[in-house]
Design an enzyme around this catalytic site. Structure first.
Site, mmCIF file in Angstrom:
data_model
loop_
_atom_site.group_PDB
_atom_site.id
_atom_site.type_symbol
_atom_site.label_atom_id
_atom_site.label_comp_id
_atom_site.label_asym_id
_atom_site.label_seq_id
_atom_site.Cartn_x
_atom_site.Cartn_y
_atom_site.Cartn_z
ATOM 1 N N CYS A 60 28.353 22.481 -2.545
ATOM 2 C CA CYS A 60 28.771 21.562 -1.405
ATOM 3 C C CYS A 60 30.221 21.071 -0.998
ATOM 4 O O CYS A 60 30.616 20.515 -0.468
ATOM 5 C CB CYS A 60 27.881 20.282 -1.545
ATOM 6 S SG CYS A 60 26.253 20.595 -1.223
HETATM 7 N N1 COA Z 1 7.216 12.721 2.289
HETATM 8 C C1 COA Z 1 6.822 11.544 1.782
HETATM 9 N N2 COA Z 1 7.183 11.029 0.635
HETATM 10 C C2 COA Z 1 7.765 11.749 -0.241
HETATM 11 C C3 COA Z 1 8.525 12.867 0.193
HETATM 12 C C4 COA Z 1 8.381 13.370 1.535
HETATM 13 N N3 COA Z 1 8.633 14.547 1.904
HETATM 14 N N4 COA Z 1 9.311 13.310 -0.631
HETATM 15 C C5 COA Z 1 8.963 12.614 -1.797
HETATM 16 N N5 COA Z 1 8.262 11.444 -1.288
HETATM 17 C C6 COA Z 1 7.714 10.265 -2.249
HETATM 18 C C7 COA Z 1 7.832 10.717 -3.787
HETATM 19 O O1 COA Z 1 6.717 11.434 -4.162
HETATM 20 C C8 COA Z 1 7.999 9.196 -4.221
HETATM 21 O O2 COA Z 1 6.877 8.764 -4.317
HETATM 22 P P1 COA Z 1 6.426 7.768 -5.566
HETATM 23 O O3 COA Z 1 7.461 6.537 -5.582
HETATM 24 O O4 COA Z 1 5.071 7.285 -5.319
HETATM 25 O O5 COA Z 1 6.768 8.473 -6.868
HETATM 26 C C9 COA Z 1 9.000 8.553 -3.324
HETATM 27 O O6 COA Z 1 8.719 9.158 -1.948
HETATM 28 C C10 COA Z 1 10.348 8.417 -3.542
HETATM 29 O O7 COA Z 1 10.811 9.796 -3.744
HETATM 30 P P2 COA Z 1 12.311 10.062 -4.377
HETATM 31 O O8 COA Z 1 12.535 11.502 -4.641
HETATM 32 O O9 COA Z 1 12.626 9.003 -5.338
HETATM 33 O O10 COA Z 1 12.974 9.774 -2.890
HETATM 34 P P3 COA Z 1 14.680 9.246 -2.868
HETATM 35 O O11 COA Z 1 14.649 7.873 -2.133
HETATM 36 O O12 COA Z 1 15.401 9.403 -3.987
HETATM 37 O O13 COA Z 1 14.980 10.236 -1.533
HETATM 38 C C11 COA Z 1 16.675 12.242 -1.517
HETATM 39 C C12 COA Z 1 15.277 11.696 -1.961
HETATM 40 C C13 COA Z 1 16.438 13.627 -1.729
HETATM 41 C C14 COA Z 1 16.569 12.009 0.012
HETATM 42 C C15 COA Z 1 17.734 11.442 -2.179
HETATM 43 O O14 COA Z 1 17.410 11.273 -3.380
HETATM 44 C C16 COA Z 1 18.872 12.006 -2.014
HETATM 45 O O15 COA Z 1 19.257 12.249 -0.775
HETATM 46 N N6 COA Z 1 19.753 12.159 -3.038
HETATM 47 C C17 COA Z 1 21.130 12.791 -2.933
HETATM 48 C C18 COA Z 1 21.034 14.004 -2.995
HETATM 49 C C19 COA Z 1 22.287 14.812 -2.854
HETATM 50 O O16 COA Z 1 23.169 14.455 -2.558
HETATM 51 N N7 COA Z 1 22.188 16.041 -2.871
HETATM 52 C C20 COA Z 1 23.441 16.981 -2.700
HETATM 53 C C21 COA Z 1 22.696 18.247 -2.381
HETATM 54 S S1 COA Z 1 23.970 19.216 -1.550
#
Ligand code: COA
Length: 374
Positions: free
Chosen positions: A156
């Site tokens: 990235c």
């Molecule tokens: N639809 C519905 N629910 C979902 C889901 C989806 N697509 N994906 C995950 N969930 C659920 C999970 O199962 C979890 O449920 P639980 O609390 O019952 O266990 C809950 O939502 C929270 O999941 P989590 O993975 O902790 O979500 P989050 O708030 O961390 O968001 C991202 C996920 C990926 C959007 C976020 O972590 C992010 O953007 N992180 C930074 C990533 C980054 O910068 N990456 C660089 C890549 S280039």
């Protein structure tokens, strides 16, 4: 020291969009089919049932509303879930070069440059289409550019790291006018079947012209005041696809051969790293974060950017301070901060200072501090 400017930027935008509603509908159909196929094992407790995705979760967790993609039908086909590209022959322009040339021509037009004016081409992206010859050399030929070309990958942060290489090449005299392209065909390495990340990425290509100030004729020039790069190893964003897979007799379709991440951990670890990096970079240039007119940040997550800005300036991350393009483009790997810069700099005036900053896999952080010249 030779004064170096960014004198043009360009974007190739794919023709197809996938809205969250379309994406979730296809994903949930895939989940239902998968669970029906494995009903007996799920019943027996030998297989965990897959869960549905939701538009509400995606928008709340990430800020993403849609993404552009180069091919749509394959991604939305629940029995496939990845794009369908036609293999091209060796004498055809490769897809990655094609989108790079499009973005490059737009950046070159803005900078008032022709192919013959470019003497270095850097193709810097999270994934290369092939091992060799370098994509940059094919792009160089397609544009009629001279000098040399090479590929580089810092996931990235590929764009900002590429800009630093371009700035250094111009400062050292090894090139006068460098084209940096970031063709991000994320749809081909995205894991569209994984609920945790299936909504994250979009395809795009960005291009940046970096040249000596004394040769620049563009009406829109940004002096590069400084660049700063940092890396720190982490497995929290990883893709094990590579040329060793065959010799390791590993499954080319195994989950670890496409994008995967520990999103929560990335969020927690990268926010302080990015904020401290920008602060230190600005301090080295005698500047405070509150003196910065605009931050064009990496586009992975809306609240991540808000946290970074709050840490830096202590205030709210308004669209004016740190514009988001995530809602329209989703995460476009290295291209995000360049798109933010391209789309949101026209209102700045001479003397305004801004920071282009990427952060992501590696971990890697790259910042480029620029000042509006004319
Ligand atoms: N639809 C519905 N629910 C979902 C889901 C989806 N697509 N994906 C995950 N969930 C659920 C999970 O199962 C979890 O449920 P639980 O609390 O019952 O266990 C809950 O939502 C929270 O999941 P989590 O993975 O902790 O979500 P989050 O708030 O961390 O968001 C991202 C996920 C990926 C959007 C976020 O972590 C992010 O953007 N992180 C930074 C990533 C980054 O910068 N990456 C660089 C890549 S280039």
């Amino acid at each position: 020291m030779t004064k170096v400017v960014i004198s043009g930027t360009g974007i190739f935008q794919p023709q197809f969009t996938i809205t969250n509603a379309e994406l979730v509908e296809s994903f949930n159909t895939y989940v239902d089919q998968h669970n029906a196929q494995h009903a007996a094992e799920i019943e027996a407790g030998k297989h965990v049932a897959l869960a549905h995705s939701s538009v509400e979760f995606i928008e709340k967790a990430s800020g993403i509303k849609q993404r552009y993609v180069l091919e749509k039908t394959g991604i939305l086909d629940p029995s496939r879930m990845y794009p369908r590209f036609e293999e091209r022959t060796d004498d055809q322009l490769s897809l990655m070069a094609e989108i790079s040339v499009d973005a490059a021509r737009k950046a070159m037009a803005q900078a008032g440059k022709q192919g013959k004016d470019i003497d270095a081409v850097l193709c810097s992206t999270a994934n290369m289409q092939r091992a060799y010859p370098a994509m940059a050399v094919e792009i160089q030929q397609a544009l009629g550019a001279g000098g040399y070309g090479f590929d580089m990958n810092v996931a990235c942060s590929s764009a900002t790291f590429g800009i630093e290489q371009a700035v250094n090449a111009v400062r050292s005299g090894s090139a006068k006018c460098v084209l940096v392209v970031n063709p991000e065909i994320t749809s081909a390495h995205q894991e569209w079947k994984d609920r945790d990340c299936h909504f994250i990425f979009g395809d795009v290509c960005t291009a940046v012209i970096v040249e000596r100030a004394d040769t620049a004729t563009s009406s829109d020039q940004w002096e590069v005041l400084g660049t700063k790069l940092a890396t720190q190893f982490s497995n929290n964003i990883r893709n094990n696809f590579g040329f060793m897979n065959r010799s390791e007799d590993s499954d080319p379709n195994a989950r670890d051969k496409t994008f995967r991440q520990e999103g929560r951990k990335v969020f927690k670890e990268v926010v302080p790293m990015a904020a401290a990096h920008i602060e230190a970079h600005l301090a080295s240039l005698g500047k405070e974060p509150t003196q910065i007119r605009r931050f064009w940040l990496h586009q992975a997550n809306q609240s991540m950017n808000q946290f970074v800005i709050r840490k830096l300036i202590g205030g709210e991350a308004t669209e004016d301070i740190a514009p988001l393009i995530l809602d329209e483009y989703a995460n476009t790997a290295s291209a995000g901060s360049v798109i933010a810069f391209h789309d949101h700099h026209a209102d700045l005036v001479t003397g305004d200072v801004g920071v282009i900053c990427s952060f992501g896999a590696g971990y890697s952080v790259g910042s480029v501090v620029v000042r509006k010249l004319s």
